[in-house]
Design a protein around this motif. Structure first.
Motif, PDB file in Angstrom:
ATOM      1  N   UNK A 254       0.812  -1.226   0.000  1.00 63.67           N
ATOM      2  CA  UNK A 254       0.000   0.000   0.000  1.00 63.67           C
ATOM      3  C   UNK A 254       0.838   1.266   0.000  1.00 63.67           C
ATOM      4  N   UNK A 255       2.023   1.234   0.638  1.00 67.20           N
ATOM      5  CA  UNK A 255       2.849   2.440   0.682  1.00 67.20           C
ATOM      6  C   UNK A 255       3.310   2.841  -0.712  1.00 67.20           C
ATOM      7  N   UNK A 256       3.635   1.863  -1.559  1.00 72.46           N
ATOM      8  CA  UNK A 256       4.137   2.149  -2.908  1.00 72.46           C
ATOM      9  C   UNK A 256       3.024   2.359  -3.916  1.00 72.46           C
ATOM     10  N   UNK A 257       1.766   2.264  -3.492  1.00 71.67           N
ATOM     11  CA  UNK A 257       0.652   2.284  -4.445  1.00 71.67           C
ATOM     12  C   UNK A 257       0.562   3.606  -5.196  1.00 71.67           C
ATOM     13  N   UNK A 258       0.763   4.730  -4.512  1.00 71.65           N
ATOM     14  CA  UNK A 258       0.629   6.013  -5.211  1.00 71.65           C
ATOM     15  C   UNK A 258       1.718   6.171  -6.260  1.00 71.65           C
ATOM     16  N   UNK A 259       2.940   5.779  -5.909  1.00 72.61           N
ATOM     17  CA  UNK A 259       4.027   5.819  -6.889  1.00 72.61           C
ATOM     18  C   UNK A 259       3.674   4.968  -8.104  1.00 72.61           C
ATOM     19  N   UNK A 260       3.171   3.770  -7.879  1.00 69.25           N
ATOM     20  CA  UNK A 260       2.890   2.866  -8.992  1.00 69.25           C
ATOM     21  C   UNK A 260       1.677   3.316  -9.796  1.00 69.25           C
ATOM     22  N   UNK A 261       0.657   3.884  -9.150  1.00 70.74           N
ATOM     23  CA  UNK A 261      -0.473   4.416  -9.901  1.00 70.74           C
ATOM     24  C   UNK A 261      -0.034   5.578 -10.784  1.00 70.74           C
TER      25      UNK A 261
END
Length: 342
Positions: A254-261
């Motif tokens: 979940x922490x990396x989700x914004x980067x990946x989106x």
């Protein structure tokens, strides 16, 4: 909130399997394991877990986590503020309560037609809260930078606040995002200048710093196909750097989700659909409102449409079994695969 927390845990368990996430698995803006129980407690009116979480990020100098958690807690307080009200009553000088309150104030005024006037009125109080936060914490200054941008502050005032933020943490991602967005708003056609700023910040940062993804954010300042073409090598380099940063995090994190989106959003604009498909696999069920809310009032629906299109394109590009490609494998943006390509 408890149901959302349990769904997040179930989705994480399902994401360990090899199958792609299905539409009914998708979670929008799901909290991570540290934030989820804090939000559950806040829904019950309890502020102690939020106080403990933010105090821990302050004492551990986890500035990027602190920034994101403060933002999420302020967003929650817009509809359920009892826990914050009781926290402020019990500890009016608590720097973490002041941080969430300042962030909430900026959020509440941001969507108003009178945003600039309202934020000009509260900017002195937001800056005073930042000044009282101590010599190390950049996050209250990021809040002040956002307030100044919304208030249409002049360059001199903004630069004074920026200086305070970077003096405390030269690689804090949120402060750099605020400055980048100020630059973009001040000169909407200055795509090259925004990329210059972001690339300099990324180059000076440690390998694992989130600010290394700032050029990816700067790619959003290239809104037209013509702007993308004009800066294509720099945008590809920004995407490649962010792919490397994404690879440092586990799948379905979940922490990396914004980067990946954000990375999927940019890769699709660059027509790098195979790379986008890989980032979709890595992000698993976790969808973030940003960046999809830039294009639609339904960020989840926008994400699902893009995901379906990327998957269809990626499937169409796979050669049939038993056939050979006409040349060496390529890296998804027009070049042959090199060591280190993802």
């Amino acid at each position: 909130m408890l149901r959302a927390f349990l769904r997040s845990a179930a989705a994480r368990a399902r994401s360990r399997s090899a199958r792609p996430a299905q539409d009914d698995d998708v979670l929008l803006d799901a909290p991570d394991d540290r934030l989820a129980p804090v939000l559950v407690a806040a829904a019950r009116g309890e502020h102690a877990p939020a106080a403990g979480l933010l105090a821990g990020t302050r004492e551990g100098a986890e500035w990027d986590h602190r920034d994101r958690y403060a933002t999420r807690l302020a967003a929650f307080a817009r509809s359920r503020s009892e826990w914050l009200d009781s926290w402020r009553a019990a500890a009016p000088d608590d720097p973490d309560a002041r941080l969430v309150t300042a962030r909430l104030t900026v959020h509440r005024h941001w969507g108003s037609p009178a945003r600039a006037e309202l934020l000009r009125q509260v900017l002195p109080a937001v800056v005073a809260a930042a000044e009282a936060a101590g010599p190390a914490d950049p996050v209250p200054w990021r809040t002040a930078l956002d307030a100044a941008r919304g208030a249409r502050a002049g360059h001199t005032e903004f630069e004074r606040l920026w200086e305070q933020a970077v003096r405390r943490s030269p690689h804090h991602y949120g402060s750099h995002v605020a400055a980048l967005e100020y630059l973009a708003a001040a000169s909407p056609d200055a795509h090259g200048e925004c990329l210059d700023f972001a690339e300099t910040a990324a180059q000076d940062a440690p390998e694992d710093a989130l600010v290394r993804a700032l050029p990816l954010h700067a790619a959003l300042t290239c809104p037209t196909p013509a702007a993308v073409r004009a800066h294509r090598p720099r945008l590809d380099a920004a995407a490649d750097r962010a792919i490397t940063l994404s690879a440092a995090h586990p799948a379905a994190d979940p922490w990396a989700a914004e980067l990946r989106n954000l990375l999927v959003h940019v890769l699709v604009r660059l027509e790098r659909h195979r790379d986008a498909a890989e980032q979709l696999r890595l992000t698993g069920p976790y969808v973030t409102s940003f960046p999809w809310d830039r294009d639609t009032d339904d960020p989840l629906g926008g994400f699902l449409r893009v995901r379906a299109d990327v998957r269809a394109r990626a499937a169409a590009a796979v050669p049939a079994a038993g056939t050979a490609g006409s040349g060496p494998p390529r890296n998804g943006h027009g070049g042959r695969v090199r060591p280190g390509d993802h």
